[in-house]
Write a protein that holds these residues in place. Structure first.
Motif, PDB file in Angstrom:
ATOM      1  N   SER A 190      45.796  -2.726  -4.744  1.00  0.00           N
ATOM      2  CA  SER A 190      46.253  -1.553  -3.997  1.00  0.00           C
ATOM      3  C   SER A 190      45.159  -0.488  -4.039  1.00  0.00           C
ATOM      4  O   SER A 190      44.371  -0.431  -4.986  1.00  0.00           O
ATOM      5  N   PRO A 191      45.120   0.377  -3.045  1.00  0.00           N
ATOM      6  CA  PRO A 191      44.071   1.422  -3.010  1.00  0.00           C
ATOM      7  C   PRO A 191      44.370   2.580  -3.954  1.00  0.00           C
ATOM      8  O   PRO A 191      44.518   3.736  -3.533  1.00  0.00           O
ATOM      9  N   VAL A 192      44.482   2.262  -5.254  1.00  0.00           N
ATOM     10  CA  VAL A 192      44.722   3.298  -6.257  1.00  0.00           C
ATOM     11  C   VAL A 192      43.407   3.941  -6.665  1.00  0.00           C
ATOM     12  O   VAL A 192      43.297   5.171  -6.741  1.00  0.00           O
ATOM     13  N   PHE A 193      42.387   3.125  -6.912  1.00  0.00           N
ATOM     14  CA  PHE A 193      41.103   3.621  -7.389  1.00  0.00           C
ATOM     15  C   PHE A 193      40.029   3.607  -6.305  1.00  0.00           C
ATOM     16  O   PHE A 193      38.877   3.939  -6.578  1.00  0.00           O
ATOM     17  N   TYR A 194      40.388   3.212  -5.124  1.00  0.00           N
ATOM     18  CA  TYR A 194      39.431   3.157  -4.018  1.00  0.00           C
ATOM     19  C   TYR A 194      40.203   3.314  -2.709  1.00  0.00           C
ATOM     20  O   TYR A 194      41.417   3.071  -2.658  1.00  0.00           O
ATOM     21  N   PRO A 195      39.535   3.709  -1.634  1.00  0.00           N
ATOM     22  CA  PRO A 195      40.237   3.855  -0.353  1.00  0.00           C
ATOM     23  C   PRO A 195      40.469   2.500   0.306  1.00  0.00           C
ATOM     24  O   PRO A 195      39.787   1.511   0.012  1.00  0.00           O
ATOM     25  N   THR A 196      41.429   2.442   1.198  1.00  0.00           N
ATOM     26  CA  THR A 196      41.717   1.198   1.914  1.00  0.00           C
ATOM     27  C   THR A 196      40.506   0.719   2.697  1.00  0.00           C
ATOM     28  O   THR A 196      40.306  -0.488   2.868  1.00  0.00           O
TER      29      THR A 196
END
Length: 263
Positions: A190-196
């Motif tokens: 999931s984009p928790v630590f990085y963008p989609t």
């Protein structure tokens, strides 16, 4: 009026009391009590920012701003944490409440509602902390007040997943044992630590229909760029979240008569 809606309205007092009990029991016996609902997200955030902060800041163009890095990560965590809490508990809900299951008059469908609402309350605490951090970093904007509404599709999605896992966990005990691994996979996919936008194209397309991933990006847009998502995008996520919720409830109700036999 759909059966599920009638059931929740008629059992609203029961649901409220069970949510209150769930929250109080979680912190019973601890020295700091309910203060952990504030401390836990801050400690988790601190751990991730210390470990990954410099990498996130340099890699995703946050101009070396420590506070923007904190907000970037926390936007993702505030969406993901309720999901992680719910999927960890849902497969064993019926097993842990067998006395309720064997009482014909007890509406067992409310167990997932209670678990999800408890997680959402903790999520609201995270949103409050996020808003305070944003304001402290000069990111105050009226759009911040819309954050709970932005996350509504994600919360409906989580409730649907809870019913699905609750149903599966009643018949397949291995589901609960797989949840820690699945939670870790979901965290890093999931984009928790990085963008989609950093994902492969195929995953970007998939995540564009994932209410959790979209909610993370919409939360970042609101906090860091002071912009609300389009009504079309939010409505699509609300439709998907509502569909998963309805699918989960239908799955639960279809298997409801067999729960007492398999437990």
């Amino acid at each position: 009026m759909p059966f599920g809606v009638r059931s929740f309205i008629s059992n609203r007092y029961l649901i409220t009391q069970l949510i209150r009990r769930e929250i109080l029991l979680k912190y019973r016996g601890s020295l700091l009590g309910i203060s952990w609902s504030f401390l836990h997200p801050l400690l988790v955030l601190g751990a991730y920012v210390i470990a990954l902060g410099p990498l996130i800041s340099d890699r995703w163009g946050l101009n070396g701003s420590h506070w923007d890095t904190v907000l970037f990560v926390y936007c993702g965590l505030s969406v993901f944490s309720p999901f992680a809490e719910v999927i960890a508990a849902s497969p064993r809900l019926l097993q842990n409440h067998q006395s309720y299951v064997k009482k014909i008059i007890f509406p067992t469908e409310v167990l997932s509602v209670v678990t999800t609402c408890s997680a959402v309350i903790h999520g609201l605490v995270s949103l409050f902390i996020l808003t305070v951090l944003a304001c402290a970093n000069g990111h105050w904007h009226p759009a911040l007040l819309a954050l709970p509404l932005l996350l509504l599709p994600a919360w409906l999605f989580i409730l649907g997943i809870s019913w699905l896992l609750c149903t599966a966990g009643a018949f397949i005990r291995d589901v609960s044992h797989a949840m820690p691994v699945i939670t870790q996979l979901a965290l890093f996919l999931s984009p928790v630590f990085y963008p989609t936008s950093a994902m492969p194209k195929a995953l970007q397309v998939l995540q564009s229909y994932n209410p959790l991933a979209v909610a993370m990006e919409q939360t970042r847009g609101t906090v860091l760029r002071h912009s609300l998502p389009s009504l079309e995008s939010w409505s699509l996520m609300l439709l998907i979240g509502s569909f998963i919720m309805a699918l989960g409830l239908a799955s639960f109700n279809s298997a409801k008569e067999d729960f007492a036999d398999v437990l």
